[in-house]
Enzyme design. Sequence first.
Site, PDB file in Angstrom:
ATOM      1  N   LYS A   1       2.089  -2.767  -2.650  1.00  0.00           N
ATOM      2  CA  LYS A   1       1.271  -2.095  -2.422  1.00  0.00           C
ATOM      3  C   LYS A   1       0.649  -1.501  -3.330  1.00  0.00           C
ATOM      4  CE  LYS A   1       4.098   1.662  -1.361  1.00  0.00           C
ATOM      5  NZ  LYS A   1       4.445   2.859  -0.332  1.00  0.00           N
TER       6      LYS A   1
ATOM      7  N   SER B   1      -4.271  -2.344   6.225  1.00  0.00           N
ATOM      8  CA  SER B   1      -4.324  -1.371   5.928  1.00  0.00           C
ATOM      9  C   SER B   1      -6.207  -0.962   6.742  1.00  0.00           C
ATOM     10  CB  SER B   1      -3.658  -1.544   4.181  1.00  0.00           C
ATOM     11  OG  SER B   1      -4.856  -0.124   4.267  1.00  0.00           O
TER      12      SER B   1
ATOM     13  N   THR C   1      -7.973   0.089   4.685  1.00  0.00           N
ATOM     14  CA  THR C   1      -8.437  -0.840   3.081  1.00  0.00           C
ATOM     15  C   THR C   1      -8.742  -1.836   3.858  1.00  0.00           C
ATOM     16  OG1 THR C   1      -8.114  -1.302   0.802  1.00  0.00           O
ATOM     17  CG2 THR C   1      -6.398  -2.470   2.257  1.00  0.00           C
TER      18      THR C   1
ATOM     19  N   TYR D   1      -5.145  -5.945  -3.955  1.00  0.00           N
ATOM     20  CA  TYR D   1      -4.562  -4.983  -2.800  1.00  0.00           C
ATOM     21  C   TYR D   1      -5.051  -5.608  -1.591  1.00  0.00           C
ATOM     22  CZ  TYR D   1      -1.823  -2.542   0.096  1.00  0.00           C
ATOM     23  OH  TYR D   1      -1.320  -2.263   1.129  1.00  0.00           O
TER      24      TYR D   1
ATOM     25  N   LYS E   1      -4.796  -7.895   2.326  1.00  0.00           N
ATOM     26  CA  LYS E   1      -4.671  -7.235   3.421  1.00  0.00           C
ATOM     27  C   LYS E   1      -5.681  -8.840   4.330  1.00  0.00           C
ATOM     28  CE  LYS E   1      -0.850  -5.287   2.906  1.00  0.00           C
ATOM     29  NZ  LYS E   1       0.274  -5.140   3.263  1.00  0.00           N
TER      30      LYS E   1
ATOM     31  N   PHE F   1      -3.697   4.528   8.675  1.00  0.00           N
ATOM     32  CA  PHE F   1      -4.523   5.002   7.452  1.00  0.00           C
ATOM     33  C   PHE F   1      -3.449   5.569   6.248  1.00  0.00           C
ATOM     34  CE2 PHE F   1      -8.991   4.920   8.983  1.00  0.00           C
ATOM     35  CZ  PHE F   1      -8.978   3.644   9.993  1.00  0.00           C
TER      36      PHE F   1
HETATM   37  P1  NAD Z   1       7.061  -0.272   0.734  1.00  0.00           P
HETATM   38  O1  NAD Z   1       7.255  -1.224  -1.334  1.00  0.00           O
HETATM   39  O2  NAD Z   1       8.076   1.201   0.146  1.00  0.00           O
HETATM   40  O3  NAD Z   1       7.959  -1.608   0.884  1.00  0.00           O
HETATM   41  C1  NAD Z   1       7.561  -2.642   0.776  1.00  0.00           C
HETATM   42  C2  NAD Z   1       9.098  -3.211   1.124  1.00  0.00           C
HETATM   43  O4  NAD Z   1       8.674  -4.750   0.469  1.00  0.00           O
HETATM   44  C3  NAD Z   1       9.771  -2.769  -0.596  1.00  0.00           C
HETATM   45  O5  NAD Z   1      11.050  -2.568   0.029  1.00  0.00           O
HETATM   46  C4  NAD Z   1       9.729  -3.721  -1.191  1.00  0.00           C
HETATM   47  O6  NAD Z   1      11.170  -4.267  -1.528  1.00  0.00           O
HETATM   48  C5  NAD Z   1       9.933  -4.947  -0.407  1.00  0.00           C
HETATM   49  N1  NAD Z   1       9.022  -6.376  -0.665  1.00  0.00           N
HETATM   50  C6  NAD Z   1       7.913  -6.444  -1.867  1.00  0.00           C
HETATM   51  N2  NAD Z   1       7.587  -7.707  -1.568  1.00  0.00           N
HETATM   52  C7  NAD Z   1       8.994  -9.018  -1.157  1.00  0.00           C
HETATM   53  C8  NAD Z   1       9.500  -9.990  -1.504  1.00  0.00           C
HETATM   54  N3  NAD Z   1       7.968 -10.905  -1.135  1.00  0.00           N
HETATM   55  N4  NAD Z   1       9.962 -10.539  -0.043  1.00  0.00           N
HETATM   56  C9  NAD Z   1      10.328  -9.392   0.363  1.00  0.00           C
HETATM   57  N5  NAD Z   1      10.629  -8.048   0.174  1.00  0.00           N
HETATM   58  C10 NAD Z   1       9.800  -8.115  -0.646  1.00  0.00           C
HETATM   59  O7  NAD Z   1       5.888   0.345   0.830  1.00  0.00           O
HETATM   60  P2  NAD Z   1       5.616   0.677   2.159  1.00  0.00           P
HETATM   61  O8  NAD Z   1       4.503   1.875   2.316  1.00  0.00           O
HETATM   62  O9  NAD Z   1       6.296   0.781   3.004  1.00  0.00           O
HETATM   63  O10 NAD Z   1       5.091  -0.140   3.041  1.00  0.00           O
HETATM   64  C11 NAD Z   1       5.310  -1.091   3.225  1.00  0.00           C
HETATM   65  C12 NAD Z   1       3.553  -1.908   4.436  1.00  0.00           C
HETATM   66  O11 NAD Z   1       2.588  -1.154   4.713  1.00  0.00           O
HETATM   67  C13 NAD Z   1       3.188  -2.743   3.126  1.00  0.00           C
HETATM   68  O12 NAD Z   1       2.414  -4.092   3.878  1.00  0.00           O
HETATM   69  C14 NAD Z   1       2.414  -2.205   2.639  1.00  0.00           C
HETATM   70  O13 NAD Z   1       0.792  -2.829   2.496  1.00  0.00           O
HETATM   71  C15 NAD Z   1       1.616  -1.511   4.377  1.00  0.00           C
HETATM   72  N6  NAD Z   1       0.630  -0.591   3.691  1.00  0.00           N
HETATM   73  C16 NAD Z   1       1.329   0.923   3.514  1.00  0.00           C
HETATM   74  C17 NAD Z   1       0.595   1.973   3.300  1.00  0.00           C
HETATM   75  C18 NAD Z   1       0.823   3.044   2.344  1.00  0.00           C
HETATM   76  O14 NAD Z   1       0.325   3.713   1.879  1.00  0.00           O
HETATM   77  N7  NAD Z   1       1.929   3.087   2.746  1.00  0.00           N
HETATM   78  C19 NAD Z   1      -0.648   1.922   3.858  1.00  0.00           C
HETATM   79  C20 NAD Z   1      -1.155   0.845   4.974  1.00  0.00           C
HETATM   80  C21 NAD Z   1      -0.476  -0.755   4.972  1.00  0.00           C
HETATM   81  C1  WQD Z   2      -5.539  10.272  -1.686  1.00  0.00           C
HETATM   82  C2  WQD Z   2      -6.615  11.136  -2.108  1.00  0.00           C
HETATM   83  C3  WQD Z   2      -7.282  10.128  -3.708  1.00  0.00           C
HETATM   84  C4  WQD Z   2      -3.739  10.882  -6.485  1.00  0.00           C
HETATM   85  C5  WQD Z   2      -4.273   4.267  -0.264  1.00  0.00           C
HETATM   86  C6  WQD Z   2      -4.309   2.856  -0.820  1.00  0.00           C
HETATM   87  C7  WQD Z   2      -4.712   2.029   0.828  1.00  0.00           C
HETATM   88  C8  WQD Z   2      -3.326   2.584   1.376  1.00  0.00           C
HETATM   89  C9  WQD Z   2      -2.958   4.257   1.218  1.00  0.00           C
HETATM   90  C10 WQD Z   2      -2.126   0.914   1.565  1.00  0.00           C
HETATM   91  C11 WQD Z   2      -7.751   9.901  -2.628  1.00  0.00           C
HETATM   92  C12 WQD Z   2      -6.568  11.574  -4.481  1.00  0.00           C
HETATM   93  C13 WQD Z   2      -4.522  10.278  -5.831  1.00  0.00           C
HETATM   94  C14 WQD Z   2      -3.695  12.120  -7.553  1.00  0.00           C
HETATM   95  C15 WQD Z   2      -5.618  12.841  -5.973  1.00  0.00           C
HETATM   96  N1  WQD Z   2      -2.440   2.308   1.032  1.00  0.00           N
HETATM   97  N2  WQD Z   2      -5.392  11.514  -5.322  1.00  0.00           N
HETATM   98  N3  WQD Z   2      -4.439  12.899  -7.008  1.00  0.00           N
HETATM   99  O1  WQD Z   2      -6.358   5.737  -1.944  1.00  0.00           O
HETATM  100  O2  WQD Z   2      -6.258   7.256   0.261  1.00  0.00           O
HETATM  101  O3  WQD Z   2      -5.511   4.925   0.289  1.00  0.00           O
HETATM  102  O4  WQD Z   2      -3.233   4.470   0.176  1.00  0.00           O
HETATM  103  O5  WQD Z   2      -2.601   0.378   2.202  1.00  0.00           O
HETATM  104  O6  WQD Z   2      -4.858   0.596   0.364  1.00  0.00           O
HETATM  105  O7  WQD Z   2      -6.033   2.825  -1.200  1.00  0.00           O
HETATM  106  O8  WQD Z   2      -4.117   6.734  -1.292  1.00  0.00           O
HETATM  107  O9  WQD Z   2      -3.154   9.241  -1.306  1.00  0.00           O
HETATM  108  O10 WQD Z   2      -4.159   7.701  -3.113  1.00  0.00           O
HETATM  109  O11 WQD Z   2      -4.868   8.897  -1.731  1.00  0.00           O
HETATM  110  O12 WQD Z   2      -6.395  13.580  -6.316  1.00  0.00           O
HETATM  111  O13 WQD Z   2      -2.812  12.267  -8.130  1.00  0.00           O
HETATM  112  O14 WQD Z   2      -5.890  11.744  -3.161  1.00  0.00           O
HETATM  113  O15 WQD Z   2      -8.377  10.229  -5.135  1.00  0.00           O
HETATM  114  O16 WQD Z   2      -8.959  10.911  -2.390  1.00  0.00           O
HETATM  115  P1  WQD Z   2      -6.029   6.153  -0.235  1.00  0.00           P
HETATM  116  P2  WQD Z   2      -3.926   8.228  -1.760  1.00  0.00           P
END
Ligand code: NAD
Ligand code: WQD
Length: 351
Positions: A86, A126, A128, A151, A155, A180
């Site tokens: 991610k 996401s 995104t 990334y 998605k 979000f």
């Molecule tokens: P995370 O990295 O904490 O959790 C993802 C987990 O998947 C990890 O435990 C990792 O070890 C496991 N993993 C990765 N590849 C694998 C594989 N090939 N086989 C088995 N396990 C695997 O991330 P998270 O923040 O908990 O995110 C969970 C999901 O939500 C992800 O799909 C991420 O893309 C999505 N997402 C996260 C955010 C965010 O900001 N955290 C935002 C939008 C979407």
């Molecule tokens: C938030 C704001 C940065 C770090 C990302 C992925 C998105 C989703 C969520 C998985 C932005 C600012 C950050 C720092 C900063 N992930 N920032 N200093 O970029 O909205 O989203 O995570 O799906 O796909 O793009 O989140 O937490 O990285 O940033 O000023 O050290 O904080 O510029 O404005 P973002 P973020």
Amino acid sequence: MRKTTLITGGTGYIGTHTALALINAGHNVLVLDNLCNSYRESIVRLERLTHTRVDFINGDVRDSILVDDVFRRYDIDAVVHFASLKSVEESVRRPLDYYANNFAGTLNLCATMARNDVFNLVFSSSATVYGDPTRIPIAEDFGTGKPVNPYGRTKLMIEELLTDLCNSDPRWNIALLRYFNPIGAHESGMIGEDPKGRPNNLLPCLTQVATGRIPELTVYGCDYPTVDGTCVRDYIHVVDLANGHLKALQVLQHRSGINFWNLGTGVGYSVLQIIHSFEDVTGITIPYRFAPRRLGDIAKCWADPSKAGRELGWSAQRGLEQMIIDTWRWQSCNPQGYQTSFEIPAPIEAK
Ligand code: NAD
Ligand code: WQD
């Protein structure tokens, strides 16, 4: 054999909170994770929180023999698929890893599900996928945009794959949940976000400054067309997000085909507002400095979550102060994340 919900990526940040919500709602869960960005200790913490044994398999969703075997051994009726890499920044340097892990992993999972007659899937998408939106708040019917990094493109590709799958076979029931910006932690302080390696997201960076691991926070950009020049995002409490998965699983019981839902609060906060709120809640001053804009950042992004309200009966319940209190409780009780031996936290009151 009892029906089981398979949670891929279930030892990760959102997966652990969702596993907890599902177990508390009476689901039998099985966690599959290769631990590439998480720790087995999260399962131990889940067991302590729920007083239940949590089945865990250390394995990769791309391993078709292993995943097939999992489906044969357990009576799985639904999958919540979190397993994914991610990091936006890493995806630019290592696109092959991202396409292989995220896209090919989902491909293998879906093929295995179909072979084993399992058609209920909740997928972690996401915001995104909307790219740089022309209007806000963002509603699902705006359609997707152009994600600006590999990334985000994985998605969007997976969303398209899952849509094609539903169009090809009416047995599929799929929820695409577009998150979000998840922050916060469970109120117990026992589970939370603990990424391996250097974090990129705002809250993990901010808490590392608060604990002295990083000397100051870099704020990327101060000249955006926003309330104070810094970027605005829709931060959502991870427990609210986890509850959205529970609702989606319930609704999929009587709703087929592909379904898209935004999971956000509908409220945006700027980077400076987050810093000041963190300072107010914790009483800790956060040193920061402005740096140029970060490549790929958009100025403003927040959700219109009303579709999830209407169709899932879900809305976010926790405000920003609660998100920060819970983030800080997790961080201060577990300065080394899951490698910290856990002590029962003292209550944190807002200053
Ligand atoms: P995370 O990295 O904490 O959790 C993802 C987990 O998947 C990890 O435990 C990792 O070890 C496991 N993993 C990765 N590849 C694998 C594989 N090939 N086989 C088995 N396990 C695997 O991330 P998270 O923040 O908990 O995110 C969970 C999901 O939500 C992800 O799909 C991420 O893309 C999505 N997402 C996260 C955010 C965010 O900001 N955290 C935002 C939008 C979407
Ligand atoms: C938030 C704001 C940065 C770090 C990302 C992925 C998105 C989703 C969520 C998985 C932005 C600012 C950050 C720092 C900063 N992930 N920032 N200093 O970029 O909205 O989203 O995570 O799906 O796909 O793009 O989140 O937490 O990285 O940033 O000023 O050290 O904080 O510029 O404005 P973002 P973020």
